[in-house]
Write a protein that holds these residues in place. Structure first.
Motif, PDB file in Angstrom:
ATOM      1  N   ASN A 223      11.584 -12.308  11.317  1.00 50.57           N
ATOM      2  CA  ASN A 223      11.284 -10.946  11.740  1.00 50.57           C
ATOM      3  C   ASN A 223      10.345 -10.287  10.737  1.00 50.57           C
ATOM      4  O   ASN A 223      10.684 -10.167   9.556  1.00 50.57           O
ATOM      5  N   PRO A 224       9.164  -9.830  11.198  1.00 52.77           N
ATOM      6  CA  PRO A 224       8.267  -9.120  10.278  1.00 52.77           C
ATOM      7  C   PRO A 224       8.918  -7.833   9.807  1.00 52.77           C
ATOM      8  O   PRO A 224       9.714  -7.218  10.518  1.00 52.77           O
ATOM      9  N   SER A 225       8.580  -7.403   8.608  1.00 52.89           N
ATOM     10  CA  SER A 225       9.201  -6.217   8.035  1.00 52.89           C
ATOM     11  C   SER A 225       8.790  -4.954   8.789  1.00 52.89           C
ATOM     12  O   SER A 225       7.661  -4.818   9.255  1.00 52.89           O
ATOM     13  N   THR A 226       9.730  -4.034   8.885  1.00 57.52           N
ATOM     14  CA  THR A 226       9.441  -2.713   9.436  1.00 57.52           C
ATOM     15  C   THR A 226       9.349  -1.668   8.329  1.00 57.52           C
ATOM     16  O   THR A 226       9.337  -0.469   8.602  1.00 57.52           O
ATOM     17  N   GLY A 227       9.290  -2.105   7.066  1.00 57.64           N
ATOM     18  CA  GLY A 227       9.281  -1.192   5.937  1.00 57.64           C
ATOM     19  C   GLY A 227       8.077  -0.264   5.920  1.00 57.64           C
ATOM     20  O   GLY A 227       6.983  -0.630   6.351  1.00 57.64           O
ATOM     21  N   ILE A 228       8.309   0.939   5.422  1.00 51.18           N
ATOM     22  CA  ILE A 228       7.272   1.979   5.376  1.00 51.18           C
ATOM     23  C   ILE A 228       7.152   2.507   3.954  1.00 51.18           C
ATOM     24  O   ILE A 228       8.163   2.763   3.300  1.00 51.18           O
ATOM     25  N   VAL A 229       5.918   2.689   3.498  1.00 51.34           N
ATOM     26  CA  VAL A 229       5.643   3.400   2.254  1.00 51.34           C
ATOM     27  C   VAL A 229       4.667   4.517   2.567  1.00 51.34           C
ATOM     28  O   VAL A 229       3.585   4.270   3.116  1.00 51.34           O
ATOM     29  N   ALA A 230       5.055   5.749   2.248  1.00 54.35           N
ATOM     30  CA  ALA A 230       4.207   6.917   2.490  1.00 54.35           C
ATOM     31  C   ALA A 230       3.914   7.592   1.150  1.00 54.35           C
ATOM     32  O   ALA A 230       4.826   7.808   0.354  1.00 54.35           O
ATOM     33  N   ILE A 231       2.652   7.895   0.915  1.00 54.23           N
ATOM     34  CA  ILE A 231       2.213   8.432  -0.376  1.00 54.23           C
ATOM     35  C   ILE A 231       1.470   9.751  -0.176  1.00 54.23           C
ATOM     36  O   ILE A 231       0.649   9.881   0.733  1.00 54.23           O
ATOM     37  N   ILE A 232       1.751  10.713  -1.054  1.00 52.11           N
ATOM     38  CA  ILE A 232       0.927  11.905  -1.141  1.00 52.11           C
ATOM     39  C   ILE A 232       0.652  12.174  -2.614  1.00 52.11           C
ATOM     40  O   ILE A 232       1.584  12.206  -3.427  1.00 52.11           O
ATOM     41  N   LYS A 233      -0.609  12.286  -2.966  1.00 52.68           N
ATOM     42  CA  LYS A 233      -1.006  12.516  -4.346  1.00 52.68           C
ATOM     43  C   LYS A 233      -1.363  13.983  -4.525  1.00 52.68           C
ATOM     44  O   LYS A 233      -2.097  14.558  -3.718  1.00 52.68           O
TER      45      LYS A 233
ATOM     46  N   VAL B 199       5.576  -3.032   5.541  1.00 54.10           N
ATOM     47  CA  VAL B 199       5.629  -3.393   4.123  1.00 54.10           C
ATOM     48  C   VAL B 199       6.849  -4.272   3.868  1.00 54.10           C
ATOM     49  O   VAL B 199       7.991  -3.863   4.087  1.00 54.10           O
ATOM     50  N   GLY B 200       6.616  -5.484   3.399  1.00 58.91           N
ATOM     51  CA  GLY B 200       7.713  -6.403   3.107  1.00 58.91           C
ATOM     52  C   GLY B 200       7.445  -7.772   3.695  1.00 58.91           C
ATOM     53  O   GLY B 200       6.643  -7.932   4.625  1.00 58.91           O
ATOM     54  N   VAL B 201       8.136  -8.777   3.170  1.00 57.46           N
ATOM     55  CA  VAL B 201       8.003 -10.132   3.679  1.00 57.46           C
ATOM     56  C   VAL B 201       8.854 -10.292   4.931  1.00 57.46           C
ATOM     57  O   VAL B 201       9.817  -9.551   5.149  1.00 57.46           O
ATOM     58  N   ALA B 202       8.508 -11.267   5.759  1.00 51.82           N
ATOM     59  CA  ALA B 202       9.313 -11.551   6.947  1.00 51.82           C
ATOM     60  C   ALA B 202      10.661 -12.137   6.537  1.00 51.82           C
ATOM     61  O   ALA B 202      10.753 -12.911   5.580  1.00 51.82           O
TER      62      ALA B 202
END
Length: 451
Positions: A88-98, A81-84
């Motif tokens: 370098n491509p993004s290593t960002g993480i988004v984790a969701i629990i509803k 998740v995120g722009v390069a």
């Protein structure tokens, strides 16, 4: 952004259910449950992260392991998740629990290490090396700022919240953020419009472990726990000449020196005595030889603030002083010093009412003796406010102690000084993870009560 949303498998669900039965029964308090999980799982995970640090923008293995852990806990995880940035491509993480109706709350942990050779003496000290994305050279890498505590605590929080869904309601968003050490990762993720993709949080949370306090302490303040930072370049033009004939030129070193000294009046004479600010000239480059007057000088300046009003006063002042000192030196209008903002990070500003609300929760659940409100003594910066400033999101950023209490007490009584963050001797107690998880869980349970 290519979205790769991974759905929970039956394995993940059965894992969460089994974990709930083992550690998080209705009769188990948060502290006891987290201690059990730390002893059986989180301590080893912390040691793994500490031994395998990675540099900003190239945290690929760290991100993969963090994503795996969050997925196992029962979260829907999106990676990359995120722009390069810098190729370098993004290593960002988004984790969701509803988990039913209720607010959307975000908790962030940064995951990058530093180009430092570890000399802590720990038996699990890092010996990792990596090719620097800045220099292209192989360098030693160390978690010299506690981000290993942050991401391990994020996993512990995920495991607790997923296993106790009967105790809260709403949507929990966990963020694994790259490149905090270079103040790029939060903006990298926000530039990908993550709120449009995942939803805009009602509240945003983060914490930082610190070597300057004993393990077990929670520190929260209203206002700004971290400063805003602007990096400036000041290009000073001159007229070159022979060093023996200064009258034939315009000396940029003399002009630069006058600018350096004049900048010192900004904080002392233009800010209120109770308003913090910093203007530091960290670099001054000019010239090539003893007897040559150069035609150019470059100053590199850092400007720090705790609110946007102070930032404007200081930045306007730097530009005014630089340009007008050029006029004093007799430079023409097209050769006046040029001020350029190279990079900028907003101040981290806690919502005071929310901070005091969580402080009360922590006192009630963790004890008054371990909760404090110590104001920062420095003007260090963080990139967390990229998540919370535009648009404005109510947020709290708190600190937890990371030094063995006996070591900390000895240092307060004249003993050996405690190594600071970014030192090759920096170390924090792994048990700080427990305080990170417990304080986060209590905050989330306050903001996301069961319906």
């Amino acid at each position: 952004m290519k979205k790769k949303l991974l759905r929970n498998s039956a394995l993940c669900l059965s894992f969460a259910m089994a974990f709930s039965l083992q550690a998080y029964s209705a009769n188990t308090d948060v502290k006891t449950a987290v201690e059990k999980d730390y002893d059986s799982y989180l301590k080893d995970l912390f040691i793994h992260f500490h031994k395998t640090p990675e540099l900003s923008l190239v945290e690929t293995k760290t991100a993969a392991r963090l994503a795996k852990e969050l997925r196992l806990a029962g979260f829907d995880v999106t990676q990359g998740v995120g722009v390069a940035v810098e190729g370098n491509p993004s290593t960002g993480i988004v984790a969701i629990i509803k988990n039913g109706e209720g607010p959307l709350v975000m908790m962030r942990a940064d995951m990058d290490g530093l180009p430092v050779e570890e000399k802590s003496g720990l038996e699990y000290a890092s010996t990792a090396t990596q090719i620097s994305p800045i220099t292209g050279k192989e360098v030693s890498v160390m978690h010299a700022c506690g981000h290993d505590v942050h991401i391990t605590s994020l996993v512990g929080t995920a495991r607790y919240m997923a296993a106790t869904k009967d105790q809260w309601s709403g949507t929990l968003m966990l963020i694994g953020q790259p490149a905090e050490e270079r103040l790029k990762g939060a903006k990298q993720m926000m530039d990908a419009n993550i709120w449009d993709t995942f939803g805009q949080p009602d509240y945003a949370l983060a914490f930082h472990v610190g070597s300057s306090g004993p393990t077990g302490i929670v520190n929260v303040v209203g206002g700004a726990p971290y400063a805003g930072s602007d990096s400036l370049d000041i290009i000073i033009h001159g007229v070159g000449a022979h060093g023996a004939s200064p009258h034939a030129g315009k000396d940029p070193i003399v002009l630069g020196s006058q600018i350096v000294m004049a900048l010192q009046t900004l904080v002392s004479r233009e800010l209120s005595p109770r308003q913090p600010g910093v203007v530091t000239v960290g670099s001054f480059h000019s010239g090539t030889k003893h007897n040559i007057i150069s035609d150019r000088a470059v100053l590199q300046v850092t400007v720090r603030n705790t609110n946007l009003e102070t930032r404007k006063i200081l930045l306007d002042g730097v530009k005014r002083i630089a340009e007008n000192m050029g006029r004093v030196a007799g430079m023409p209008e097209d050769k006046l010093p040029e001020v350029t903002i190279v990079s900028s990070t907003p101040p981290t500003v806690n919502d005071t009412a929310l901070a005091m609300r969580l402080k009360s929760v922590w006192i009630d659940n963790m004890g008054e003796s371990v909760v404090t409100s110590q104001e920062a003594t420095g003007m260090g910066a963080e990139d967390f406010p990229y998540f919370t400033t535009t648009p404005l999101i109510k947020s709290v950023y708190w600190g937890i102690g990371g030094t063995n209490p006996k070591v900390w007490a000895a240092a307060q009584n004249g003993g050996e000084p405690i190594p600071s963050h970014h030192s090759s001797y920096f170390k924090v107690e792994p048990e700080s993870v427990k305080v990170g998880v417990v304080s986060t869980v209590h905050a989330l349970m306050e903001l996301m009560p069961a319906k």
